[in-house]
Scaffold this active site. Structure first.
Site, short mmCIF file in Angstrom:
data_model
loop_
_atom_site.label_atom_id
_atom_site.label_comp_id
_atom_site.label_asym_id
_atom_site.label_seq_id
_atom_site.Cartn_x
_atom_site.Cartn_y
_atom_site.Cartn_z
N GLU A 162 26.73 7.94 -5.21
CA GLU A 162 27.58 8.83 -4.41
C GLU A 162 29.06 8.52 -4.69
OE1 GLU A 162 28.27 9.89 0.33
OE2 GLU A 162 27.28 8.02 -0.26
N ASP A 206 37.58 9.00 1.68
CA ASP A 206 36.92 9.36 2.93
C ASP A 206 37.80 10.22 3.82
OD1 ASP A 206 34.53 8.10 2.42
OD2 ASP A 206 35.07 6.25 3.47
N GLN A 233 31.68 0.24 3.07
CA GLN A 233 30.50 1.08 2.88
C GLN A 233 29.35 0.59 3.75
OE1 GLN A 233 31.33 3.51 1.07
NE2 GLN A 233 29.45 4.69 1.17
#
Length: 455
Positions: A338, A372, A270
């Protein structure tokens, strides 16, 4: 025994002091539960200077069209554009394996969003009426794909997958020049109809208002920098937008039951996105913290984007010491992250109690990075605490939903009397008369002509 106890206390204090010194010199701040909650209270904000800069760009694009897009592209991207629209051609230098991997991801993304797309439906209300909704796709949408040091072709696949599942025909992509071959490949896989070499606020303005080369869209989706986000905020109402995205975030909830190297790797994944990324660990295990710190140092040395990741860890990274699973849940709800990874024993017990998170990854075999690219659910997610009131991008973001209602004569007459009384309670006599006139007029027409009115 008493002397040995004092020795044990001394040794224990010495170890804690050494551990404290090591943490103080660590890459990431370690804080208490209460301090962690305080630090998580920040939300996305926009300065007056930024608003003014973006407003100037939007005004220029509205008045000058392509010329303004090209001027700002030369100024900010250092690229001289001959044309804004990218010519159609197949991507070059793309390996067979990369193409197959991209197609595998695309199939899962499209499958997931197709399963959860809204559908039209009409039902009886059981009292002489029918109600429901008609769902139609948007006609033309724009996807903003960030460029820079890591062009996110995966973002194109995610947004286009949701749009395709909704039934959108025209899918337009804008991305800063030069357009990479990976983005061309993703556009080809997803059936994108147009690609424009433009980024920043000028791209958002062009998609919203149109130029000589760009036909305006109905909705703009996709993440971007603060100029892109502010531009989306300013054009909202002219077009729809998905959300106002801030820097990316990850919260890992842990109880010491997962390997430290796994947690460190996820935090670094991240952190390498952006110096403003927020990699956060909340743990009930005091012994886990120094182990994760050691792993962060070790893995950071081998990371190509280490300078970006180190800044993110130092500026916005955090380790929060928690005393219970309840505090882990409180941290999650305070951050409304998130991305939320739950690496604890019995992770579902926590997952069902968390009230706000964009995407939840449960257990050791569901890392955020899988989301992702290839797991299927969308990676375009609410940030900066906005998961408190919206969820991930999905097919419904690209659909128009119209409620529908129809009534028999008897049902209308019964409901109209209720409506008249409620309208007068709000001092809206015109509303009440609308119902009364229809009730009385339709009744007269029915008696005079015998014509059937309604059902």
């Amino acid at each position: 025994m008493e002397g040995r106890g004092e020795e044990d206390v001394s040794v224990s204090r010495g170890r804690r002091a050494r551990a404290a010194r090591r943490l103080e010199s660590s890459l990431i701040t370690v804080v208490s539960f209460n301090e962690g909650l305080r630090r998580l209270s920040g939300r996305i904000s926009f300065t007056e200077e930024l608003r003014a800069q973006v407003a100037e760009v939007i005004a220029a694009v509205r008045s000058e069209g392509d010329a303004a897009v090209k001027r700002y592209t030369r100024l900010w991207d250092g690229v001289v554009l001959r044309r804004v629209r990218v010519g159609a051609r197949s991507p070059r230098g793309i390996s067979k394996q990369f193409r197959e991997d991209m197609e595998a991801a695309w199939r899962r993304i499209l499958d997931y969003h197709s399963r959860f797309a809204a559908e039209s439906g009409i039902e009886s209300d059981g009292e002489g009426g029918r109600w429901g909704r008609i769902v139609r796709p948007l006609d033309r949408i724009g996807i903003y794909v960030p460029g820079g040091s890591a062009p996110l072709f995966s973002t194109l696949l995610m947004a286009a997958g949701a749009a395709r599942a909704a039934g959108v025909c025209d899918i337009v992509v804008a991305s800063p020049p030069p357009i990479g071959e990976e983005i061309r490949a993703a556009a080809e896989v997803a059936g994108v109809t147009e690609i424009y070499a433009m980024g920043g606020a000028q791209a958002i303005a062009a998609l919203a208002f149109g130029t000589e080369s760009v036909r305006p869209v109905e909705k703009i989706v996709g993440p971007g920098n603060r100029y892109v986000t502010e531009a989306k905020r300013q054009v909202f109402g002219v077009v729809g937008i998905d959300m106002l995205a801030g820097p990316t975030e990850l919260l890992v909830l842990s109880d010491g039951s997962s390997p430290a190297e796994v947690i460190a790797a996820d935090l670094l994944a991240q952190a390498e996105h952006d110096p403003a990324a927020a990699p956060v660990l909340a743990t009930t295990s005091s012994r886990e913290i120094p182990a994760v710190m050691d792993e962060l140092r070790r893995q950071l040395r081998k990371l190509p984007r280490s300078s970006i990741a180190e800044r993110a860890l130092g500026d916005r990274g955090m380790v929060i010491r928690c005393r219970s699973r309840r505090e882990l849940i409180e941290v999650a709800d305070a951050m409304a992250p998130e991305h939320l990874e739950i690496l604890t024993r019995n992770p579902w017990e926590i997952a069902v109690r968390v009230r706000a998170a964009g995407a939840i990854f449960i257990g050791e075999f569901a890392p955020e990075v899988l989301g992702d690219y290839v797991s299927g659910p969308n990676h375009i997610l609410p940030t900066s605490g906005t998961a408190r009131f919206r969820g991930p991008l999905d097919a419904s973001d690209f659909q128009r939903i119209s409620s529908v209602q129809e009534f028999t004569r008897a049902a209308f007459r019964r409901l109209a009397r209720v409506g008249e009384r409620l309208a007068r309670a709000e001092s809206l006599e015109g509303h009440a008369r609308s119902l009364r006139v229809r009730r009385e007029t339709l009744g007269k027409n029915r008696r005079k002509t015998g014509r059937r009115v309604g059902r």
